[in-house]
Structures are given as structure tokens and as C-alpha cells.
Design an enzyme around this catalytic site. Structure first.
Site, PDB file in Angstrom:
ATOM      1  CD  GLU A 122      -1.506  -2.117   2.295  1.00  0.00           C
ATOM      2  OE1 GLU A 122      -2.185  -2.307   3.305  1.00  0.00           O
ATOM      3  OE2 GLU A 122      -0.467  -2.760   2.028  1.00  0.00           O
ATOM      4  CG  ASN A 123       4.920   1.085   1.394  1.00  0.00           C
ATOM      5  OD1 ASN A 123       4.524   0.102   0.798  1.00  0.00           O
ATOM      6  ND2 ASN A 123       6.154   1.182   1.852  1.00  0.00           N
TER       7      ASN A 123
END
Length: 222
Positions: A49-50
């Protein structure tokens, strides 16, 4: 009886769900260990997700890069062809249904296959993160968790913890068994080496449907 640790049993078994060319998100914690057991001849693009596509396994000690981590801040390596993207692009992939699969940890899963994995009431929680989006958006959702927590059932009739999403997950892989949520109920598909059906039933807080072709997990390496 296997000599593998509970987490290794889970990670090895989850790795068998991967196929060449998949785009997969691995959640924080135990799911990240799955990357260590992917077949060497298989190319899988792991997404975080980052904002990273193409995560590899953990680097050798001393080779860590603070700018190259998974969503939980754990150092990782990048495979050839890896790409950095911003959070908007990252969540666009997740919410747009472009992930083939996500592997998430779990606090509870209920008889309907609903997952609770982000908060225990009374304890500080940083937030749900991307878990809600992942359960809702990925084509396949696998829960990787130990079957019980200090003897307390984690697979229950109804979740008492806040739900992550109302969509049922696709598969539950624990250190004891592989269980598939279906409209008829939770189906016990596989047993970990040395584990019996009665042991799984005793460790589960809701009735199970026993598959007619139940068999032992495949935990063999590449």
C-alpha cells in the site's frame, strides 16, 4: 507431525495459492513471510500500500535500505522490473479490482467468512489502513492466521470484534487447517501434518462442514 513452526506452516501453504504473473498484496505481519516460500521459477509481483510493486524477500543482514520497505516498515528487496508509485495509484489498483489476491492476518473470522483484523476494543489502534479496501477490492482474499490465540477461538460463529468488511474472504489458512467459506458454511478442506479432524473441530468456535476429499496440506518447498 511436522517440525515446522506454526507460522512457517501457514506461510508455506499460502504460497501454494500463487501462480505465475499474479499481482498480490501481502498484509503486515505474518503474511509478509509468504514471500520467502514462493517457487524460484515463478514471477509474482507483490504490491504494498505504501507504493511499491515488485517486493522481494527480506534482504541479507546489513543490506537493509530504509527507503525500501513494505507497508509495515520492514526492509525488503525489489525484484527486476519493480516500480515505485504514489498512494493514489496504489489504492487505485486496490479499489479498482486489479489485485489478483491479497493475504491478510486475522483476529477473527466468522461462520459467514467475514474478517475482523484491525482493532481490539480498548486497545490503541492506528487505524484500519488499507485492509478494508483490500478485502473489498482484491479478486481473492486469503486470511493467514494461527487457529487460536492462547487457547481462544479465532474462527467463531459471529465476530465480536469490529469487522474489516462485510464481503466474505476466499480462504482461511491456519497452522491446523485450510478452511473455505461457502454459502453453506465453513468447509474443512485440508489438515496440517499430524493434525486430526477432531482437533480442528475442538479448536474452532463454529460448526464445520467436513469435505469428502479432505487431505493433508502440501508444504513441500520448491
Amino acid at each position: 507431525m511436522t517440525t515446522l513452526s506454526p507460522n512457517e506452516v501457514i506461510a508455506r501453504r499460502v504460497a501454494k495459492e500463487f501462480s505465475d504473473g499474479m499481482l498480490v498484496n501481502l498484509g503486515i505481519g505474518l503474511p509478509t513471510q509468504v514471500a520467502n516460500y514462493l517457487p524460484k521459477n515463478m514471477t509474482v509481483f507483490l504490491q504494498s500500500e505504501n507504493g511499491l510493486i515488485g517486493l522481494g524477500a527480506r534482504p541479507p543482514e546489513g543490506m537493509e535500505d530504509d527507503d525500501l520497505t513494505d507497508a509495515g516498515g520492514t526492509p525488503v528487496m525489489a525484484i527486476p522490473g519493480a516500480a515505485r508509485i504514489d498512494s493514489v495509484f496504489s489504492f487505485g489498483l486496490i479499489r479498482g479490482g486489479h489485485l489478483d489476491m491479497t493475504v491478510l492476518g486475522g483476529l477473527q473470522v466468522d461462520a459467514q467468512g467475514r474478517l475482523a483484523n484491525w482493532m481490539i476494543p480498548g486497545k490503541m489502534a492506528p487505524g484500519m489502513g488499507g485492509a478494508m479496501d483490500l478485502v473489498s477490492g482484491a479478486k481473492k482474499v486469503i486470511v493467514a492466521m494461527q487457529h487460536t490465540a492462547k487457547g481462544i477461538h479465532k474462527i467463531v460463529q459471529e465476530c465480536t470484534l469490529p469487522l474489516t468488511a462485510t464481503r466474505p474472504v476466499s480462504l482461511i489458512v491456519t497452522d491446523l487447517a485450510v478452511i473455505e467459506p461457502t454459502p453453506e458454511g465453513l468447509v474443512l478442506r485440508e489438515l496440517a501434518p499430524g493434525v486430526t479432524v477432531d482437533e480442528v473441530i475442538a479448536a474452532t468456535g463454529t460448526p464445520l462442514i467436513i469435505s469428502e476429499d479432505i487431505h493433508e496440506m502440501n508444504l513441500a518447498g520448491d
